[in-house]
Design an enzyme around this catalytic site. Structure first.
Site, PDB file in Angstrom:
ATOM      1  N   ASN A   1      15.125 113.140   8.999  1.00  0.00           N
ATOM      2  CA  ASN A   1      15.832 114.414   8.380  1.00  0.00           C
ATOM      3  C   ASN A   1      16.087 114.878   9.627  1.00  0.00           C
ATOM      4  O   ASN A   1      14.986 116.117  10.328  1.00  0.00           O
ATOM      5  CB  ASN A   1      14.779 114.769   7.517  1.00  0.00           C
ATOM      6  CG  ASN A   1      15.764 116.247   6.708  1.00  0.00           C
ATOM      7  OD1 ASN A   1      16.602 116.403   6.579  1.00  0.00           O
ATOM      8  ND2 ASN A   1      14.417 116.985   5.951  1.00  0.00           N
ATOM      9  N   TRP A   2      17.425 115.238   9.631  1.00  0.00           N
ATOM     10  CA  TRP A   2      17.684 115.887  10.232  1.00  0.00           C
ATOM     11  C   TRP A   2      17.624 117.628  10.410  1.00  0.00           C
ATOM     12  O   TRP A   2      18.210 118.118  11.564  1.00  0.00           O
ATOM     13  CB  TRP A   2      18.728 115.272  11.190  1.00  0.00           C
ATOM     14  CG  TRP A   2      18.460 113.930  11.958  1.00  0.00           C
ATOM     15  CD1 TRP A   2      17.405 113.544  12.078  1.00  0.00           C
ATOM     16  CD2 TRP A   2      19.686 113.326  12.968  1.00  0.00           C
ATOM     17  NE1 TRP A   2      17.396 112.542  12.858  1.00  0.00           N
ATOM     18  CE2 TRP A   2      19.466 112.097  13.561  1.00  0.00           C
ATOM     19  CE3 TRP A   2      21.401 112.838  12.770  1.00  0.00           C
ATOM     20  CZ2 TRP A   2      20.105 110.936  14.047  1.00  0.00           C
ATOM     21  CZ3 TRP A   2      21.602 112.141  13.784  1.00  0.00           C
ATOM     22  CH2 TRP A   2      20.836 111.457  14.449  1.00  0.00           C
ATOM     23  N   LYS A   3      17.943 117.470   9.142  1.00  0.00           N
ATOM     24  CA  LYS A   3      18.309 118.980   8.598  1.00  0.00           C
ATOM     25  C   LYS A   3      19.352 119.138   9.220  1.00  0.00           C
ATOM     26  O   LYS A   3      20.267 118.490   9.305  1.00  0.00           O
ATOM     27  CB  LYS A   3      17.506 119.981   8.702  1.00  0.00           C
ATOM     28  CG  LYS A   3      15.375 119.191   9.257  1.00  0.00           C
ATOM     29  CD  LYS A   3      14.249 120.413   8.614  1.00  0.00           C
ATOM     30  CE  LYS A   3      13.530 119.669   8.230  1.00  0.00           C
ATOM     31  NZ  LYS A   3      12.707 120.607   7.747  1.00  0.00           N
TER      32      LYS A   3
ATOM     33  N   HIS B   1      14.402 118.739  -1.070  1.00  0.00           N
ATOM     34  CA  HIS B   1      13.234 119.762   0.142  1.00  0.00           C
ATOM     35  C   HIS B   1      12.891 120.826  -0.221  1.00  0.00           C
ATOM     36  O   HIS B   1      13.847 121.248  -0.630  1.00  0.00           O
ATOM     37  CB  HIS B   1      14.223 119.647   1.159  1.00  0.00           C
ATOM     38  CG  HIS B   1      13.145 119.537   2.891  1.00  0.00           C
ATOM     39  ND1 HIS B   1      12.726 120.826   2.769  1.00  0.00           N
ATOM     40  CD2 HIS B   1      12.649 118.143   3.041  1.00  0.00           C
ATOM     41  CE1 HIS B   1      12.477 120.499   3.724  1.00  0.00           C
ATOM     42  NE2 HIS B   1      12.368 119.191   4.376  1.00  0.00           N
TER      43      HIS B   1
ATOM     44  N   GLU C   1      12.905 123.410   1.581  1.00  0.00           N
ATOM     45  CA  GLU C   1      13.778 124.276   2.185  1.00  0.00           C
ATOM     46  C   GLU C   1      15.235 124.335   1.023  1.00  0.00           C
ATOM     47  O   GLU C   1      15.725 125.340   0.683  1.00  0.00           O
ATOM     48  CB  GLU C   1      14.170 123.844   3.630  1.00  0.00           C
ATOM     49  CG  GLU C   1      13.550 123.886   5.034  1.00  0.00           C
ATOM     50  CD  GLU C   1      13.051 122.489   5.831  1.00  0.00           C
ATOM     51  OE1 GLU C   1      14.572 122.380   5.922  1.00  0.00           O
ATOM     52  OE2 GLU C   1      11.805 122.680   5.965  1.00  0.00           O
TER      53      GLU C   1
ATOM     54  N   GLU D   1       4.828 117.127   1.248  1.00  0.00           N
ATOM     55  CA  GLU D   1       5.322 117.844   2.153  1.00  0.00           C
ATOM     56  C   GLU D   1       4.503 119.525   1.722  1.00  0.00           C
ATOM     57  O   GLU D   1       5.930 120.023   1.304  1.00  0.00           O
ATOM     58  CB  GLU D   1       7.268 118.284   1.841  1.00  0.00           C
ATOM     59  CG  GLU D   1       7.697 116.728   2.865  1.00  0.00           C
ATOM     60  CD  GLU D   1       9.259 117.404   3.441  1.00  0.00           C
ATOM     61  OE1 GLU D   1       9.135 116.441   4.761  1.00  0.00           O
ATOM     62  OE2 GLU D   1      10.070 118.003   3.419  1.00  0.00           O
TER      63      GLU D   1
ATOM     64  N   GLY E   1       7.557 121.968  10.259  1.00  0.00           N
ATOM     65  CA  GLY E   1       8.040 122.871  11.283  1.00  0.00           C
ATOM     66  C   GLY E   1       6.692 124.209  11.688  1.00  0.00           C
ATOM     67  O   GLY E   1       7.405 124.735  12.384  1.00  0.00           O
TER      68      GLY E   1
ATOM     69  N   SER F   1       5.315 118.685   9.814  1.00  0.00           N
ATOM     70  CA  SER F   1       4.770 118.300  11.666  1.00  0.00           C
ATOM     71  C   SER F   1       4.034 116.070  11.659  1.00  0.00           C
ATOM     72  O   SER F   1       3.302 116.873  12.502  1.00  0.00           O
ATOM     73  CB  SER F   1       3.455 119.306  11.880  1.00  0.00           C
ATOM     74  OG  SER F   1       4.229 120.644  11.430  1.00  0.00           O
TER      75      SER F   1
ATOM     76  N   GLY G   1      10.765 115.775  10.456  1.00  0.00           N
ATOM     77  CA  GLY G   1      12.084 116.695  11.128  1.00  0.00           C
ATOM     78  C   GLY G   1      12.089 116.739  12.334  1.00  0.00           C
ATOM     79  O   GLY G   1      12.525 115.557  12.723  1.00  0.00           O
ATOM     80  N   GLY G   2      11.090 117.546  12.707  1.00  0.00           N
ATOM     81  CA  GLY G   2      11.665 117.431  13.934  1.00  0.00           C
ATOM     82  C   GLY G   2      11.539 116.354  15.437  1.00  0.00           C
ATOM     83  O   GLY G   2      12.523 117.298  15.884  1.00  0.00           O
TER      84      GLY G   2
HETATM   85  P1  13P Z   1       8.822 118.750  10.673  1.00  0.00           P
HETATM   86  O1  13P Z   1       8.708 117.581  11.010  1.00  0.00           O
HETATM   87  O2  13P Z   1       9.847 119.495  11.519  1.00  0.00           O
HETATM   88  O3  13P Z   1       7.661 119.531  10.019  1.00  0.00           O
HETATM   89  O4  13P Z   1       9.939 118.843   9.021  1.00  0.00           O
HETATM   90  C1  13P Z   1       8.596 117.708   7.871  1.00  0.00           C
HETATM   91  C2  13P Z   1      10.643 118.115   6.821  1.00  0.00           C
HETATM   92  O5  13P Z   1      10.876 119.136   5.493  1.00  0.00           O
HETATM   93  C3  13P Z   1      10.456 116.659   6.431  1.00  0.00           C
HETATM   94  O6  13P Z   1      12.268 117.202   5.609  1.00  0.00           O
END
Ligand code: 13P
Length: 253
Positions: A10-12, A97, A99, A167, A173, A212, A233-234
């Site tokens: 997930n590149w956000k 999600h 976020e 999650e 993050g 993470s 994510g990251g």
């Molecule tokens: P991180 O891997 O950056 O913690 O993000 C997880 C995430 O929200 C994937 O959708």
């Protein structure tokens, strides 16, 4: 029950076209060079979907949207519908999600409607659930996740090709890791809930973990009984890290 492991990047809100192209090409090259047993999916920002459709074409890597409108089409400025996502080559779409729940006020009902829209439009939804730190500290993690799941059941089609992503909001993050015990507890709870509501079909639904996940902790997380992959994510923004996470996926068949 054989469930194919699933790794989603997930590149956000990251990736201008130039970096998106480089990242996608690096991941495709790495996946193609390996005998990858798991399913690999990338969810770039909407502006890069068409580019990635072209870069992923012919490879084993699939495409996902990060969100979709609950509406099919029409006067909904700024929204993107499921049929549009299919049109640029998406198989999957992330729904609910944390976020989006936090930034855009998406509540459980809205998430359920979006999940239903994904099924309607021929996409496989990856529905995110998870508690905040406050809710965990109050001992309410399972209750919160249970409530997030409960609203989904009335809107599920028969034999749903659903993916659930657990999650924990406090681990996203932040570099703060949920322990393997904490992860398995919630994944085991989700599996039980799915089976109680859907019977055998509940066993076929994949439950992936996000928060993470890094090359250093992926193996321990993916080895857990009820973890069927990861939502990354990251670490999905560097092809070497993302490929190292793919390398940590065990053969669970
Ligand atoms: P991180 O891997 O950056 O913690 O993000 C997880 C995430 O929200 C994937 O959708």
């Amino acid at each position: 029950m054989a469930r194919r492991m699933l790794i989603v990047g997930n590149w956000k809100m990251n990736g201008l076209l130039e970096t998106a192209r480089e990242l996608a090409d690096g991941i495709v090259a790495g996946v193609s060079a390996r005998a990858v047993g798991c399913e690999v999916v990338l969810a770039p920002p909407a502006t890069a979907l068409h580019l990635l459709q072209q870069r992923l074409g012919g490879s084993a890597v699939k495409l996902a949207g990060q969100d979709l409108s609950e509406h099919e089409c029409g006067a909904h400025t700024g929204e993107i519908g499921g049929i549009m996502l299919r049109n640029v080559g998406c198989w999957y779409v992330i729904v609910g999600h944390s976020e989006r729940r936090a930034d855009c006020g998406e509540d459980n009902d809205r998430v359920a409607r979006k999940m239903a829209a994904a099924f309607r439009d021929g996409l496989q939804p990856i529905v995110c659930v998870g508690e905040t730190l406050e809710e965990r500290d109050q001992g309410r993690a399972l209750e919160v996740v249970g409530a997030q799941l409960a609203v989904l059941y009335p809107r599920l089609p028969k034999r749903p090709s659903l993916v659930v992503a657990y999650e924990p909001v406090w681990a996203i993050g932040t570099g703060r890791n949920a322990s393997p015990e904490q992860i398995q507890e919630v994944h085991g709870f989700i599996r039980q809930d799915l089976c109680a509501r859907l019977g055998e079909d509940g066993r076929k639904i994949r439950i992936v973990y996000g928060g993470s996940v890094k090359p250093g902790n992926a193996q321990a997380i993916f080895a857990l009984e009820d973890v069927d992959g990861g939502l990354i994510g990251g670490a999905s923004l560097k092809s070497a890290d993302f490929l190292a996470i793919i390398d940590a996926v065990p053969e669970k068949f």
